[in-house]
Scaffold this motif. Structure first.
Motif, PDB file in Angstrom:
ATOM      1  N   PHE A  13       0.692  -1.340   0.021  1.00  0.00           N
ATOM      2  CA  PHE A  13       0.027   0.299  -0.354  1.00  0.00           C
ATOM      3  C   PHE A  13       0.841   1.142  -0.527  1.00  0.00           C
ATOM      4  CE2 PHE A  13      -2.950  -2.716   1.899  1.00  0.00           C
ATOM      5  CZ  PHE A  13      -3.802  -3.316   1.138  1.00  0.00           C
ATOM      6  N   GLY A  14       2.104   1.461   0.594  1.00  0.00           N
ATOM      7  CA  GLY A  14       2.962   2.201   0.640  1.00  0.00           C
ATOM      8  C   GLY A  14       3.245   2.693  -0.690  1.00  0.00           C
ATOM      9  N   PHE A  15       4.220   1.680  -0.684  1.00  0.00           N
ATOM     10  CA  PHE A  15       4.738   1.485  -2.591  1.00  0.00           C
ATOM     11  C   PHE A  15       3.179   2.627  -3.063  1.00  0.00           C
ATOM     12  CE2 PHE A  15       5.982   1.112  -6.962  1.00  0.00           C
ATOM     13  CZ  PHE A  15       7.267   1.220  -7.249  1.00  0.00           C
ATOM     14  N   ILE A  16       2.533   2.345  -2.925  1.00  0.00           N
ATOM     15  CA  ILE A  16       1.020   2.428  -4.415  1.00  0.00           C
ATOM     16  C   ILE A  16       0.957   4.037  -3.953  1.00  0.00           C
ATOM     17  CG2 ILE A  16      -1.279   2.112  -5.875  1.00  0.00           C
ATOM     18  CD1 ILE A  16      -0.866  -0.794  -4.514  1.00  0.00           C
ATOM     19  N   LEU A  17       0.577   4.238  -3.058  1.00  0.00           N
ATOM     20  CA  LEU A  17       0.273   5.081  -2.262  1.00  0.00           C
ATOM     21  C   LEU A  17       1.698   6.974  -2.699  1.00  0.00           C
ATOM     22  CD1 LEU A  17      -1.950   4.223   1.122  1.00  0.00           C
ATOM     23  CD2 LEU A  17      -2.852   5.337  -1.457  1.00  0.00           C
ATOM     24  N   ASN A  18       2.670   5.970  -2.173  1.00  0.00           N
ATOM     25  CA  ASN A  18       3.357   7.633  -2.138  1.00  0.00           C
ATOM     26  C   ASN A  18       4.012   7.476  -3.678  1.00  0.00           C
ATOM     27  OD1 ASN A  18       4.767   8.386   0.614  1.00  0.00           O
ATOM     28  ND2 ASN A  18       3.984   6.133   1.010  1.00  0.00           N
ATOM     29  N   ALA A  19       3.882   6.235  -4.515  1.00  0.00           N
ATOM     30  CA  ALA A  19       4.880   6.815  -5.976  1.00  0.00           C
ATOM     31  C   ALA A  19       3.683   7.748  -6.159  1.00  0.00           C
ATOM     32  CB  ALA A  19       4.248   5.300  -6.771  1.00  0.00           C
ATOM     33  N   THR A  20       2.387   7.208  -6.429  1.00  0.00           N
ATOM     34  CA  THR A  20       0.992   8.080  -6.919  1.00  0.00           C
ATOM     35  C   THR A  20       0.903   9.722  -6.110  1.00  0.00           C
ATOM     36  OG1 THR A  20      -0.028   6.486  -7.050  1.00  0.00           O
ATOM     37  CG2 THR A  20      -1.590   8.185  -7.609  1.00  0.00           C
ATOM     38  N   ALA A  21       1.486   9.344  -5.367  1.00  0.00           N
ATOM     39  CA  ALA A  21       1.731  11.042  -4.478  1.00  0.00           C
ATOM     40  C   ALA A  21       2.843  11.811  -5.620  1.00  0.00           C
ATOM     41  CB  ALA A  21       1.871  11.146  -2.555  1.00  0.00           C
ATOM     42  N   ASN A  39       3.636  24.765   1.211  1.00  0.00           N
ATOM     43  CA  ASN A  39       2.682  23.134   1.798  1.00  0.00           C
ATOM     44  C   ASN A  39       3.176  22.029   1.210  1.00  0.00           C
ATOM     45  OD1 ASN A  39       1.086  22.490   4.111  1.00  0.00           O
ATOM     46  ND2 ASN A  39       0.641  21.914   2.585  1.00  0.00           N
ATOM     47  N   THR A  40       3.323  22.610  -0.312  1.00  0.00           N
ATOM     48  CA  THR A  40       3.498  21.327  -1.607  1.00  0.00           C
ATOM     49  C   THR A  40       4.535  21.278  -1.256  1.00  0.00           C
ATOM     50  OG1 THR A  40       1.788  22.655  -3.274  1.00  0.00           O
ATOM     51  CG2 THR A  40       3.227  20.246  -3.862  1.00  0.00           C
ATOM     52  N   VAL A  41       5.950  21.836  -1.237  1.00  0.00           N
ATOM     53  CA  VAL A  41       7.059  21.210  -0.849  1.00  0.00           C
ATOM     54  C   VAL A  41       7.270  19.758   0.241  1.00  0.00           C
ATOM     55  CG1 VAL A  41       9.518  22.053  -0.735  1.00  0.00           C
ATOM     56  CG2 VAL A  41       8.231  23.097  -2.460  1.00  0.00           C
ATOM     57  N   PHE A  42       7.085  20.915   1.408  1.00  0.00           N
ATOM     58  CA  PHE A  42       7.496  20.253   2.536  1.00  0.00           C
ATOM     59  C   PHE A  42       6.164  18.791   2.387  1.00  0.00           C
ATOM     60  CE2 PHE A  42       6.528  24.240   4.663  1.00  0.00           C
ATOM     61  CZ  PHE A  42       8.395  24.303   4.552  1.00  0.00           C
ATOM     62  N   LEU A  43       5.662  18.281   1.606  1.00  0.00           N
ATOM     63  CA  LEU A  43       4.314  17.323   1.551  1.00  0.00           C
ATOM     64  C   LEU A  43       5.549  16.728   0.423  1.00  0.00           C
ATOM     65  CD1 LEU A  43       0.724  18.374   1.239  1.00  0.00           C
ATOM     66  CD2 LEU A  43       2.021  17.498   2.442  1.00  0.00           C
ATOM     67  N   PHE A  44       5.931  16.827  -0.747  1.00  0.00           N
ATOM     68  CA  PHE A  44       6.834  16.344  -1.123  1.00  0.00           C
ATOM     69  C   PHE A  44       7.577  15.289  -1.141  1.00  0.00           C
ATOM     70  CE2 PHE A  44      11.060  16.459  -4.009  1.00  0.00           C
ATOM     71  CZ  PHE A  44       9.921  15.494  -5.725  1.00  0.00           C
ATOM     72  N   HIS A  45       8.327  16.286  -0.093  1.00  0.00           N
ATOM     73  CA  HIS A  45       9.855  15.669   0.479  1.00  0.00           C
ATOM     74  C   HIS A  45       9.536  14.591   1.663  1.00  0.00           C
ATOM     75  CE1 HIS A  45      13.112  18.007  -0.681  1.00  0.00           C
ATOM     76  NE2 HIS A  45      12.270  19.099  -1.057  1.00  0.00           N
ATOM     77  N   LEU A  46       7.962  14.825   2.776  1.00  0.00           N
ATOM     78  CA  LEU A  46       7.356  13.974   3.417  1.00  0.00           C
ATOM     79  C   LEU A  46       7.181  12.537   2.526  1.00  0.00           C
ATOM     80  CD1 LEU A  46       6.771  13.587   5.755  1.00  0.00           C
ATOM     81  CD2 LEU A  46       4.391  14.422   5.515  1.00  0.00           C
ATOM     82  N   ASP A  53       9.146   8.703   2.706  1.00  0.00           N
ATOM     83  CA  ASP A  53       8.237   7.857   3.043  1.00  0.00           C
ATOM     84  C   ASP A  53       8.886   6.186   1.651  1.00  0.00           C
ATOM     85  OD1 ASP A  53       6.803   8.585   5.245  1.00  0.00           O
ATOM     86  OD2 ASP A  53       5.254   9.384   4.122  1.00  0.00           O
ATOM     87  N   PHE A  54       8.501   6.902   0.724  1.00  0.00           N
ATOM     88  CA  PHE A  54       8.801   6.013  -0.283  1.00  0.00           C
ATOM     89  C   PHE A  54      10.439   5.696  -0.575  1.00  0.00           C
ATOM     90  CE2 PHE A  54      10.356   5.594  -5.021  1.00  0.00           C
ATOM     91  CZ  PHE A  54       9.301   4.556  -5.476  1.00  0.00           C
ATOM     92  N   LEU A  55      11.285   6.654   0.113  1.00  0.00           N
ATOM     93  CA  LEU A  55      13.079   5.882  -0.058  1.00  0.00           C
ATOM     94  C   LEU A  55      12.717   5.077   1.102  1.00  0.00           C
ATOM     95  CD1 LEU A  55      15.269   8.969   0.127  1.00  0.00           C
ATOM     96  CD2 LEU A  55      14.502   7.240  -1.890  1.00  0.00           C
ATOM     97  N   TYR A  56      12.050   4.595   2.187  1.00  0.00           N
ATOM     98  CA  TYR A  56      11.502   3.996   3.496  1.00  0.00           C
ATOM     99  C   TYR A  56      11.356   2.554   2.799  1.00  0.00           C
ATOM    100  CZ  TYR A  56      11.312   1.162   7.900  1.00  0.00           C
ATOM    101  OH  TYR A  56      10.862   0.271   8.466  1.00  0.00           O
ATOM    102  N   ASN A  95       2.749   4.576   9.225  1.00  0.00           N
ATOM    103  CA  ASN A  95       3.006   6.716   8.823  1.00  0.00           C
ATOM    104  C   ASN A  95       3.243   6.278   7.126  1.00  0.00           C
ATOM    105  OD1 ASN A  95       4.095   9.236   8.916  1.00  0.00           O
ATOM    106  ND2 ASN A  95       5.807   8.101   8.967  1.00  0.00           N
ATOM    107  N   SER A  96       3.537   5.977   6.807  1.00  0.00           N
ATOM    108  CA  SER A  96       4.231   5.860   4.956  1.00  0.00           C
ATOM    109  C   SER A  96       3.641   5.457   4.470  1.00  0.00           C
ATOM    110  CB  SER A  96       5.627   5.150   4.884  1.00  0.00           C
ATOM    111  OG  SER A  96       6.568   5.053   5.791  1.00  0.00           O
ATOM    112  N   CYS A  97       2.147   4.921   5.217  1.00  0.00           N
ATOM    113  CA  CYS A  97       1.097   4.744   4.177  1.00  0.00           C
ATOM    114  C   CYS A  97      -0.640   5.920   4.846  1.00  0.00           C
ATOM    115  CB  CYS A  97      -0.175   3.393   4.909  1.00  0.00           C
ATOM    116  SG  CYS A  97       0.842   1.691   4.237  1.00  0.00           S
ATOM    117  N   VAL A  98      -0.052   6.191   5.969  1.00  0.00           N
ATOM    118  CA  VAL A  98      -1.254   7.284   6.343  1.00  0.00           C
ATOM    119  C   VAL A  98      -1.436   9.054   5.913  1.00  0.00           C
ATOM    120  CG1 VAL A  98      -1.881   8.797   8.803  1.00  0.00           C
ATOM    121  CG2 VAL A  98      -1.412   5.717   8.263  1.00  0.00           C
TER     122      VAL A  98
END
Length: 329
Positions: free
Chosen positions: A16-24, A37-44, A48-51, A269-272
């Motif tokens: 779920f984390g791979f699909i959601l974070n790759a899409t994000a 705000n988008t800059v912070f969200l992108f780095h967040l 998550d994706f690296l982990y 957290n990586s999925c939430v």
């Protein structure tokens, strides 16, 4: 029990984390230009994706009953990425919280002070601080042999355990304790501001500010901390103290059992986080939808009316800024 709990939980988080974070990440890259705000969200999402990419090795490790065949370097990197994601997530959520606090409580000042270039510098600082603080973790983490299998420890060797506990305590205070306190203070001040009636504004104008969205975000972030971050740090501290105190075997096993349960919660957290991006506000969802091929931003038709409102109302700058802040996350 960890040979069942951890592979299953890590496997679900990976899918779920791979699909959601790759899409994000893909959607963020299509959303240009970025606001702070988008800059912070992108780095967040990037953290998550690296982990998430490191989880297959842990799934294999625990499914293989604790045998690590990938070498010492891979063990150090996987454990390092876990803590990088943990503390980057905490700090980026803190940045988002401070950004929203400035926008809600000091909207006029924020128009001049909060710029995208500032958020890039802050994000670079977050990555640098977290990596520098966690470099000792690469030294402490190691592997060992037991009964013809190789273990990948998430702490360190017994002779260095006291130094490791002292190091983790300092990191926890600076990268978890202080940011958590900042988030709580920011959200308490935002809640007080949002619940206070605006002097000189009609009820219709006050209703234009999306109080419920911001209050919903406050609840969601605090629940995330209560579910993912606080239990892990509390049980980890208890486990480390118990190992130093050397209680009975049953007591240590009970504490260790609780600590092992909270580790998958950190990964959740990586999925939430991606779900938080989509559910936090209508305006933000519309920007994501507009980034998809063939989609049109439903708010574009409202722009002329919004500009007319701004021109006719001297208080509209504050209102519009707060409304945009509420809609972004």
């Amino acid at each position: 029990f960890k040979y069942i709990l951890l592979p299953v939980s890590y496997g679900l988080v990976f899918v779920f984390g791979f699909i959601l974070n790759a899409t994000a990440l893909w959607l963020f890259l299509k959303m240009r230009p970025w606001n702070p705000n988008t800059v912070f969200l992108f780095h967040l999402a990037l953290s998550d994706f690296l982990y998430i990419l490191s989880l297959p090795t842990l799934i294999y490790y625990y499914a293989n009953h604790g045998h690590w065949p990938f070498g010492v370097a891979a063990c150090k990197i996987v454990r390092f990425l876990f803590y990088v994601n943990l503390y980057c997530s905490i700090l980026f959520l803190t940045c988002i919280s401070v950004y929203r606090y400035v926008g809600i409580c000091h909207p006029i000042k924020a128009l001049n002070l909060v710029k995208p270039r500032h958020s890039y510098l802050v994000c670079a600082s977050v990555w640098a601080v977290v990596i520098v603080c966690l470099v000792p973790n690469l030294i402490f983490v190691t592997t060992s042999r037991r009964d013809n299998i190789t273990l990948c420890h998430d702490t360190t060797s017994p002779e260095l355990f006291l130094q490791y506990v002292n190091y983790c305590s300092v990191v926890m205070v600076f990268l978890f304790g202080i940011p958590f306190l900042v988030i709580v203070v920011c959200y308490c001040l935002m809640a007080r501001t949002l619940c206070r009636p605006r002097v000189g504004l009609s009820s219709r104008q006050q209703g234009a500010v999306s109080y419920q969205k911001t209050l919903k975000l406050i609840i969601m972030v605090l629940v995330m901390f209560a579910m993912c971050f606080v239990p892990f740090h509390v049980t980890r501290t208890l486990y480390y103290v118990a190992r130093l105190a050397k209680p009975s075997c049953d007591t240590l096993n009970a504490i260790n059992f609780t600590y092992k349960i909270t580790r998958p919660l950190v990964c959740v957290n990586s999925c939430v986080d991606p779900i938080l991006y989509f559910l936090a506000g209508d305006s933000y969802r519309s920007r994501l939808i507009s980034a998809l091929p063939g989609k049109r931003n439903p708010n574009s038709s409202q722009a002329p009316q919004q500009k007319q409102t701004q021109a006719s109302n001297p208080n509209s700058i504050s209102l519009v800024y707060k409304k945009n802040i509420d809609g972004e996350l």
